[in-house]
Design a protein around this motif. Sequence first.
Motif, short mmCIF file in Angstrom:
data_model
loop_
_atom_site.label_atom_id
_atom_site.label_comp_id
_atom_site.label_asym_id
_atom_site.label_seq_id
_atom_site.Cartn_x
_atom_site.Cartn_y
_atom_site.Cartn_z
N THR A 1 -0.65 -38.47 -1.99
CA THR A 1 -1.02 -39.81 -2.29
C THR A 1 0.15 -40.86 -2.31
OG1 THR A 1 -2.68 -38.76 -3.87
CG2 THR A 1 -2.07 -41.02 -4.35
N HIS A 2 1.24 -40.49 -2.66
CA HIS A 2 2.32 -41.31 -2.58
C HIS A 2 2.46 -41.56 -1.02
CE1 HIS A 2 4.10 -40.02 -6.61
NE2 HIS A 2 3.26 -40.81 -6.93
N HIS B 1 0.53 -41.23 1.40
CA HIS B 1 -0.63 -42.09 1.86
C HIS B 1 -0.33 -43.56 1.51
CE1 HIS B 1 -4.54 -43.97 1.21
NE2 HIS B 1 -4.52 -43.49 2.34
N ASP B 2 -0.03 -43.86 0.31
CA ASP B 2 -0.06 -45.24 -0.18
C ASP B 2 1.39 -45.75 0.38
OD1 ASP B 2 -2.11 -44.40 -1.87
OD2 ASP B 2 -0.94 -44.36 -3.96
N TRP B 3 2.41 -45.19 0.60
CA TRP B 3 3.63 -45.68 1.24
C TRP B 3 3.44 -46.11 2.70
CZ3 TRP B 3 8.05 -42.83 3.70
CH2 TRP B 3 9.04 -43.71 3.93
N ARG C 1 0.68 -49.16 2.87
CA ARG C 1 1.37 -50.52 2.45
C ARG C 1 2.28 -50.83 3.55
NH1 ARG C 1 4.78 -49.30 -2.72
NH2 ARG C 1 2.58 -48.69 -3.52
N ASP D 1 -7.84 -45.57 7.24
CA ASP D 1 -7.25 -45.09 5.80
C ASP D 1 -6.73 -43.58 6.37
OD1 ASP D 1 -6.44 -45.14 2.91
OD2 ASP D 1 -8.09 -43.83 2.85
N GLY E 1 -3.22 -42.80 7.00
CA GLY E 1 -2.13 -42.56 5.73
C GLY E 1 -2.21 -40.91 5.30
N TRP E 2 -3.58 -40.37 5.48
CA TRP E 2 -3.96 -38.95 4.80
C TRP E 2 -3.01 -37.94 5.89
CZ3 TRP E 2 -4.00 -38.58 0.10
CH2 TRP E 2 -4.88 -39.45 -0.82
N VAL F 1 7.20 -45.62 -3.89
CA VAL F 1 5.99 -46.08 -4.46
C VAL F 1 6.47 -46.01 -6.00
CG1 VAL F 1 4.26 -45.52 -2.89
CG2 VAL F 1 5.11 -43.77 -4.59
#
Length: 175
Positions: free
Chosen positions: A30-31, A33-35, A38, A46, A49-50, A98
């Motif tokens: 998740t971190h 992916h979010d980074w 961003r 999306d 990111g995964w 993050v």
Amino acid sequence: MTERTDRLESVALVLILVTVAVASGWASFTHVHDWTMRHAPTGTPDAFGWVNAVISELVPVAAFLVIRRRRRAGSSIGYPLTLLIAAAALSLAAQLAVAQPSPSGWLLSAVPALAFMGLVKLVLTMPTAATALPIDATDDAPAADHPAVTAQVVKPATAVVPVPAGAFTRMEVTR
């Protein structure tokens, strides 16, 4: 009794490892992916990111496995070790990026990646059944008294081939 205890401990260890792997994997993925998202260009799907998360989190595990294999074979571990360090640094960078900008935020955010890497190292450096020899502390007899650990030199049998008399008295060379 020891065999049963060993099995129970092994089951407990597997359950702990699976639980920590799933939890830390979820948090680390998740971190990352979010980074990734961003900093990705607008319109990036999306899934990117995964995919980035899977790659950056599983490369260190693969590098550990290759390092183990190469050590057993006596080969160089330079490249996989470099890959391991780079992938671990990338994962930790994502965790820290993050986090809330404070020492406690950085620490809490890095825990999943550190826990996962630590457990991978723990599992992959455990002795295997082939390398772990049982030690019996109650047995004081010297090793030479144990047939299982004494070395035996076995000489190969020599074959005696009868050669007829006069077989080598006349040699002809043909070309």
